[in-house]
Design a protein around this motif. Sequence first.
Motif, PDB file in Angstrom:
ATOM      1  N   LEU A 149       0.810  -1.210   0.000  1.00 17.89           N
ATOM      2  CA  LEU A 149       0.000   0.000   0.000  1.00 17.89           C
ATOM      3  C   LEU A 149       0.847   1.265   0.000  1.00 17.89           C
ATOM      4  N   ARG A 150       0.315   2.304  -0.615  1.00 18.75           N
ATOM      5  CA  ARG A 150       0.867   3.639  -0.502  1.00 18.75           C
ATOM      6  C   ARG A 150       0.554   4.199   0.893  1.00 18.75           C
ATOM      7  N   PRO A 151       1.176   5.337   1.282  1.00 14.30           N
ATOM      8  CA  PRO A 151       0.955   5.868   2.633  1.00 14.30           C
ATOM      9  C   PRO A 151      -0.507   6.063   3.010  1.00 14.30           C
ATOM     10  N   ASP A 152      -1.347   6.454   2.053  1.00 15.94           N
ATOM     11  CA  ASP A 152      -2.784   6.567   2.316  1.00 15.94           C
ATOM     12  C   ASP A 152      -3.491   5.522   1.468  1.00 15.94           C
ATOM     13  N   GLY A 153      -3.628   4.318   2.010  1.00 21.01           N
ATOM     14  CA  GLY A 153      -4.186   3.221   1.228  1.00 21.01           C
ATOM     15  C   GLY A 153      -5.230   2.439   1.982  1.00 21.01           C
ATOM     16  N   VAL A 154      -5.868   1.525   1.266  1.00 19.63           N
ATOM     17  CA  VAL A 154      -6.977   0.750   1.817  1.00 19.63           C
ATOM     18  C   VAL A 154      -6.769  -0.735   1.520  1.00 19.63           C
ATOM     19  N   LEU A 155      -7.000  -1.573   2.514  1.00 23.40           N
ATOM     20  CA  LEU A 155      -6.928  -3.018   2.365  1.00 23.40           C
ATOM     21  C   LEU A 155      -8.319  -3.617   2.481  1.00 23.40           C
TER      22      LEU A 155
END
Length: 275
Positions: A149-155
């Motif tokens: 993930l990038r620094p502001d990401g969602v799983l």
Amino acid sequence: MSDPMRPPVSHQSPSPTSLRSGPSRPRASLRTAVVWEVLQGALDRRIKATGRESLDVLDTGGGSGNFAVPVARLGHRVTVVDPSPNALFALERRAAEAGVAERVKGVQGDAHGLFDVVERGGYDAVLCHGVLEYVDDPAEGVRNVVDALRPDGVLSLLAAGLGGAVLARALAGHFKEARQALDDPDGRWGEGDPVPHRFTAEQLTALVEGAGLRVGAVHGVRVFADLVPGVLVDTEPGALDALLKLEAAAAELAAFHSVATQLHVLGETQGTEEG
């Protein structure tokens, strides 16, 4: 961080009117509708937060594109990692038929060697659906996909639920197997069980939080769908729509997480604010 013994739930219920907009055919939508609604909402929020027109999405174990192709239809770029060449071939054909071939890329690999085939920290969203059950070390598996993930990401994490398996074995009259699954550390009902690991909502939220994410939502998936005889859904007028709405209503209630066939956890990086 929230208390992993009290899984948070979404305050935004999946909209029953849009449950059919997901990646599945009407009958199969019972298995995917809730996940699709939560995922689509998360992707929409990332679009608004980033100001970009499309996102980079990684689908680990994405197979023939049950979610990847619909995500690409939304305009996003999707990379699917799967160990099966046959699944990737089907993905390519499916993406072409849907007119999104230029936005879908399939690469052969698995969660353990993920960064042999994809970029670390290169994705706005990662889908890990039906993968965690089969990795040797679930905690390592979650850390791996989070590292993509990038620094502001969602799983988006979807895994087999322990309670649903126990209930299913008991209703089938296999009471010893149901008890074994209940007592087994991995939630297995016996040697013939094809699923190596099953999880409770508390276990999954602990894994997600242990990998450094905050839990944005927890939903039970297939709470009723696997228990209701198919003939009732297929022959009774309006039964499918009614069952879809029931699944949506029960999905976010913690009381039903313990009997769901699958559990869906939405994990977000600490800087990501839910809309």
